[in-house]
Scaffold this motif. Structure first.
Motif, PDB file in Angstrom:
ATOM      1  N   TRP A 155     -40.928  82.169 -14.317  1.00 51.55           N
ATOM      2  CA  TRP A 155     -39.493  82.181 -14.594  1.00 51.55           C
ATOM      3  C   TRP A 155     -39.173  83.015 -15.836  1.00 51.55           C
ATOM      4  CZ3 TRP A 155     -39.851  76.297 -13.630  1.00 51.55           C
ATOM      5  CH2 TRP A 155     -39.815  76.064 -12.259  1.00 51.55           C
ATOM      6  N   ARG A 156     -40.050  82.961 -16.830  1.00 53.86           N
ATOM      7  CA  ARG A 156     -39.879  83.800 -18.019  1.00 53.86           C
ATOM      8  C   ARG A 156     -39.780  85.268 -17.623  1.00 53.86           C
ATOM      9  NH1 ARG A 156     -45.368  84.388 -20.662  1.00 53.86           N
ATOM     10  NH2 ARG A 156     -45.519  85.715 -18.796  1.00 53.86           N
ATOM     11  N   VAL A 167     -36.226  85.507 -20.080  1.00 50.62           N
ATOM     12  CA  VAL A 167     -35.898  84.645 -21.222  1.00 50.62           C
ATOM     13  C   VAL A 167     -37.095  83.747 -21.525  1.00 50.62           C
ATOM     14  CG1 VAL A 167     -33.419  84.592 -20.738  1.00 50.62           C
ATOM     15  CG2 VAL A 167     -34.919  82.891 -19.683  1.00 50.62           C
ATOM     16  N   PRO A 168     -37.202  83.249 -22.762  1.00 52.15           N
ATOM     17  CA  PRO A 168     -38.215  82.229 -23.034  1.00 52.15           C
ATOM     18  C   PRO A 168     -37.864  80.947 -22.278  1.00 52.15           C
ATOM     19  CG  PRO A 168     -37.335  83.176 -25.067  1.00 52.15           C
ATOM     20  CD  PRO A 168     -36.440  83.622 -23.959  1.00 52.15           C
ATOM     21  N   VAL A 169     -38.881  80.261 -21.775  1.00 54.56           N
ATOM     22  CA  VAL A 169     -38.661  79.021 -21.027  1.00 54.56           C
ATOM     23  C   VAL A 169     -39.475  77.904 -21.668  1.00 54.56           C
ATOM     24  CG1 VAL A 169     -38.695  77.931 -18.756  1.00 54.56           C
ATOM     25  CG2 VAL A 169     -38.355  80.390 -18.922  1.00 54.56           C
ATOM     26  N   GLY A 215     -41.253  90.480 -26.770  1.00 56.58           N
ATOM     27  CA  GLY A 215     -39.910  91.025 -26.638  1.00 56.58           C
ATOM     28  C   GLY A 215     -38.837  89.958 -26.499  1.00 56.58           C
ATOM     29  N   ASN A 216     -39.234  88.790 -25.999  1.00 55.39           N
ATOM     30  CA  ASN A 216     -38.318  87.655 -25.851  1.00 55.39           C
ATOM     31  C   ASN A 216     -38.981  86.418 -26.442  1.00 55.39           C
ATOM     32  OD1 ASN A 216     -36.039  88.786 -24.256  1.00 55.39           O
ATOM     33  ND2 ASN A 216     -37.644  89.183 -22.744  1.00 55.39           N
ATOM     34  N   PRO A 217     -39.040  86.354 -27.773  1.00 53.60           N
ATOM     35  CA  PRO A 217     -39.764  85.256 -28.413  1.00 53.60           C
ATOM     36  C   PRO A 217     -39.024  83.923 -28.332  1.00 53.60           C
ATOM     37  CG  PRO A 217     -38.681  86.589 -30.066  1.00 53.60           C
ATOM     38  CD  PRO A 217     -38.468  87.294 -28.747  1.00 53.60           C
ATOM     39  N   LEU A 256     -31.643  82.349 -26.027  1.00 56.89           N
ATOM     40  CA  LEU A 256     -31.281  83.761 -26.119  1.00 56.89           C
ATOM     41  C   LEU A 256     -30.700  84.052 -27.492  1.00 56.89           C
ATOM     42  CD1 LEU A 256     -29.559  84.301 -22.656  1.00 56.89           C
ATOM     43  CD2 LEU A 256     -31.510  85.630 -23.492  1.00 56.89           C
ATOM     44  N   PRO A 257     -30.803  85.302 -27.949  1.00 53.85           N
ATOM     45  CA  PRO A 257     -30.108  85.671 -29.188  1.00 53.85           C
ATOM     46  C   PRO A 257     -28.598  85.543 -28.989  1.00 53.85           C
ATOM     47  CG  PRO A 257     -31.723  87.339 -28.550  1.00 53.85           C
ATOM     48  CD  PRO A 257     -31.580  86.424 -27.387  1.00 53.85           C
TER      49      PRO A 257
END
Length: 241
Positions: free
Chosen positions: A83-84, A89-91, A111-113, A209-210
């Protein structure tokens, strides 16, 4: 070792136990060798003997339980990673167990911490989407008990102001609706958590998310919720992890 494992596998196939002669035959072992290994396995707790029949012992059952648990953890980790990558997105996966919030798995990338746990997740459940989602699944008595042990405190200027306000928010949360949190735990971050309930255990999957990508949050949460709904049965998302 291989011969002992063959015997254990043979015993596992006999729910109501089996005698040494039958086990020796099924394992392809000479009877004296089988007797020696069976006695050793019984002495170590991997087997138990009752009225001439051998059954799996407590040590073997613990091994089986541990292996199943590791397999469930691996399954959940693989699902989160999938899913990440597909949603970008981070999950996160967390449960509420023994009165505490437990973050079980996180899948992110450079890239998506994931959100940095700068304040203990267990003590700040009121301030992040994961905690709010888990608390929303509890009954009123358990919620109040949790907040008595972990009182509401200001984490950022956006954190809910007090326990009364939090309880009102939790009571108004839709049963299966994503819980949205904006900068309440970490400035510059928005999060959404989706409730998952099995039996009496509360669990959640969440994303972050940012703030600059806040418009992606709800669509991404809805997509994750849809994916979970399709795969929950086959995944057997282990609420008992």
């Amino acid at each position: 070792m291989q011969r002992a494992m063959r015997l254990l596998e043979c015993v596992a196939h006999h729910e109501h136990g089996a005698p040494a002669k039958q086990l020796a035959r099924e394992a392809g072992l000479a009877l004296p060798t089988a007797y020696h290994l069976l006695r050793t396995l019984a002495h170590e707790g991997y087997l138990r003997r009752e009225k001439g029949l051998f059954f799996l012992g407590e040590a073997a059952e613990l091994l089986s339980s541990s292996g199943a648990q590791q397999k469930r953890r691996s399954t959940v980790s693989e699902a989160l990673a999938q899913w990440r990558d597909s949603i970008g997105v981070p999950v996160y996966y967390a449960v509420y167990r023994a009165g505490e919030i437990e973050l079980q798995c996180v899948a992110d990338t450079p890239g998506n911490p994931a959100v940095e746990e700068w304040a203990d997740f267990r003590e700040t459940g009121h301030a992040h989407a994961i905690g709010q989602c888990l608390l929303s699944q509890l009954d009123e008595e358990d919620r109040r008990d949790h907040l008595d042990r972990h009182p509401v405190q200001s984490i950022t200027p956006y954190t809910v102001r007090d326990g009364h306000a939090l309880l009102q928010r939790l009571q108004s949360t839709g049963r299966m609706q994503p819980v949205i949190e904006r900068q309440e735990y970490a400035l510059g971050t928005v999060c959404a958590a989706i409730p998952i309930t099995a039996g009496t255990t509360a669990a959640t999957m969440a994303i972050s998310l940012p703030l600059r990508q806040a418009d992606r949050l709800l669509p991404a949460a809805r997509r994750l919720q849809s994916e979970i709904g399709r795969l929950l049965g086959t995944l057997a998302i282990s609420i008992t992890i």
